[in-house]
Design a protein around this motif. Structure first.
Motif, PDB file in Angstrom:
ATOM      1  N   ALA A  89      45.968  90.287  67.747  1.00  0.00           N
ATOM      2  CA  ALA A  89      45.113  91.458  67.503  1.00  0.00           C
ATOM      3  C   ALA A  89      45.338  92.553  68.539  1.00  0.00           C
ATOM      4  O   ALA A  89      45.348  93.737  68.200  1.00  0.00           O
ATOM      5  N   ALA A  90      45.514  92.184  69.784  1.00  0.00           N
ATOM      6  CA  ALA A  90      45.723  93.189  70.832  1.00  0.00           C
ATOM      7  C   ALA A  90      46.970  94.021  70.542  1.00  0.00           C
ATOM      8  O   ALA A  90      46.961  95.244  70.702  1.00  0.00           O
ATOM      9  N   GLN A  91      48.022  93.367  70.103  1.00  0.00           N
ATOM     10  CA  GLN A  91      49.255  94.086  69.778  1.00  0.00           C
ATOM     11  C   GLN A  91      49.043  94.987  68.565  1.00  0.00           C
ATOM     12  O   GLN A  91      49.533  96.113  68.527  1.00  0.00           O
ATOM     13  N   ALA A  92      48.285  94.520  67.578  1.00  0.00           N
ATOM     14  CA  ALA A  92      48.028  95.331  66.387  1.00  0.00           C
ATOM     15  C   ALA A  92      47.269  96.602  66.741  1.00  0.00           C
ATOM     16  O   ALA A  92      47.520  97.671  66.172  1.00  0.00           O
ATOM     17  N   LEU A  93      46.328  96.494  67.683  1.00  0.00           N
ATOM     18  CA  LEU A  93      45.506  97.657  68.044  1.00  0.00           C
ATOM     19  C   LEU A  93      46.278  98.721  68.811  1.00  0.00           C
ATOM     20  O   LEU A  93      45.740  99.789  69.094  1.00  0.00           O
ATOM     21  N   GLU A  94      47.538  98.464  69.137  1.00  0.00           N
ATOM     22  CA  GLU A  94      48.376  99.482  69.760  1.00  0.00           C
ATOM     23  C   GLU A  94      48.783 100.550  68.743  1.00  0.00           C
ATOM     24  O   GLU A  94      49.236 101.622  69.116  1.00  0.00           O
ATOM     25  N   TYR A  95      48.616 100.272  67.455  1.00  0.00           N
ATOM     26  CA  TYR A  95      49.039 101.187  66.400  1.00  0.00           C
ATOM     27  C   TYR A  95      47.862 102.027  65.926  1.00  0.00           C
ATOM     28  O   TYR A  95      46.782 101.509  65.634  1.00  0.00           O
ATOM     29  N   LYS A  96      48.111 103.315  65.811  1.00  0.00           N
ATOM     30  CA  LYS A  96      47.070 104.263  65.429  1.00  0.00           C
ATOM     31  C   LYS A  96      46.455 103.935  64.065  1.00  0.00           C
ATOM     32  O   LYS A  96      45.238 103.995  63.902  1.00  0.00           O
ATOM     33  N   ASP A  97      47.279 103.579  63.075  1.00  0.00           N
ATOM     34  CA  ASP A  97      46.743 103.307  61.740  1.00  0.00           C
ATOM     35  C   ASP A  97      45.844 102.076  61.736  1.00  0.00           C
ATOM     36  O   ASP A  97      44.851 102.016  61.002  1.00  0.00           O
TER      37      ASP A  97
ATOM     38  N   GLY B 228      36.390  96.394  68.427  1.00  0.00           N
ATOM     39  CA  GLY B 228      37.113  97.596  68.826  1.00  0.00           C
ATOM     40  C   GLY B 228      37.488  97.646  70.295  1.00  0.00           C
ATOM     41  O   GLY B 228      38.476  98.250  70.671  1.00  0.00           O
ATOM     42  N   GLU B 229      36.689  97.013  71.147  1.00  0.00           N
ATOM     43  CA  GLU B 229      36.982  97.013  72.574  1.00  0.00           C
ATOM     44  C   GLU B 229      38.027  95.958  72.922  1.00  0.00           C
ATOM     45  O   GLU B 229      38.624  96.010  73.988  1.00  0.00           O
ATOM     46  N   GLY B 230      38.201  94.975  72.036  1.00  0.00           N
ATOM     47  CA  GLY B 230      39.179  93.934  72.278  1.00  0.00           C
ATOM     48  C   GLY B 230      38.773  92.932  73.351  1.00  0.00           C
ATOM     49  O   GLY B 230      39.586  92.180  73.847  1.00  0.00           O
TER      50      GLY B 230
ATOM     51  N   GLY C 146      40.319 100.047  61.649  1.00  0.00           N
ATOM     52  CA  GLY C 146      39.257  99.305  62.321  1.00  0.00           C
ATOM     53  C   GLY C 146      37.998 100.144  62.501  1.00  0.00           C
ATOM     54  O   GLY C 146      36.880  99.660  62.280  1.00  0.00           O
ATOM     55  N   ASP C 147      38.182 101.397  62.878  1.00  0.00           N
ATOM     56  CA  ASP C 147      37.027 102.301  63.021  1.00  0.00           C
ATOM     57  C   ASP C 147      36.311 102.472  61.687  1.00  0.00           C
ATOM     58  O   ASP C 147      35.081 102.408  61.625  1.00  0.00           O
ATOM     59  N   ARG C 148      37.064 102.688  60.617  1.00  0.00           N
ATOM     60  CA  ARG C 148      36.459 102.828  59.285  1.00  0.00           C
ATOM     61  C   ARG C 148      35.733 101.550  58.867  1.00  0.00           C
ATOM     62  O   ARG C 148      34.634 101.604  58.310  1.00  0.00           O
TER      63      ARG C 148
END
Length: 124
Positions: free
Chosen positions: A99-107, A4-6, A112-114
């Motif tokens: 992955a870093a680019q993907a984590l820019e999206y809220k969904d 989650g922290e990347g 990831g949190d779930r």
């Protein structure tokens, strides 16, 4: 999504032949296809009993349920897994480079949190 922290502190990729670090929770990733389920089965056949049982993160490849053959195969393999966590179909994953680019999206962040909560709450 698992890191989650990347920054690589919570999750990292292992290359073939790498040792699983002590205390680490191994994770297999597979798409929700029959081919993905067969790959999981193949990997588990060679899985050493000296290693902790891996988690399976089953990633939806389409906005529909996995086909019965894939579901049944994964169900049959569950005793050899620490758990099975699912990731819903996220169309944006087809459009990003890393992955870093993907984590820019809220969904993606939400999924990831779930995913992390599901795996941390069900550790065996």
């Amino acid at each position: 999504m698992l890191d989650g922290e990347g920054d690589g502190t919570r999750a990292r990729l292992l290359q073939p032949g790498d040792q699983v670090p002590y205390g680490a929770m191994p994770v297999l990733l597979a798409e929700t296809t029959v081919y993905g389920a067969v790959c999981v089965e193949t990997m588990l056949r060679g899985w050493s009993s000296q290693l902790p049982r891996p988690w399976l993160v089953w990633i939806a490849d389409a906005p529909a349920r996995p086909v019965p053959a894939a579901r049944y195969r994964i169900r049959a393999l569950q005793a050899r897994l620490a758990g099975v966590a699912t990731v819903p179909y996220l169309p944006v994953l087809r459009t990003v480079e890393d992955a870093a680019q993907a984590l820019e999206y809220k969904d993606v962040r939400s999924a990831g949190d779930r995913l992390r909560r599901q795996m941390e709450g069900n550790s065996k």
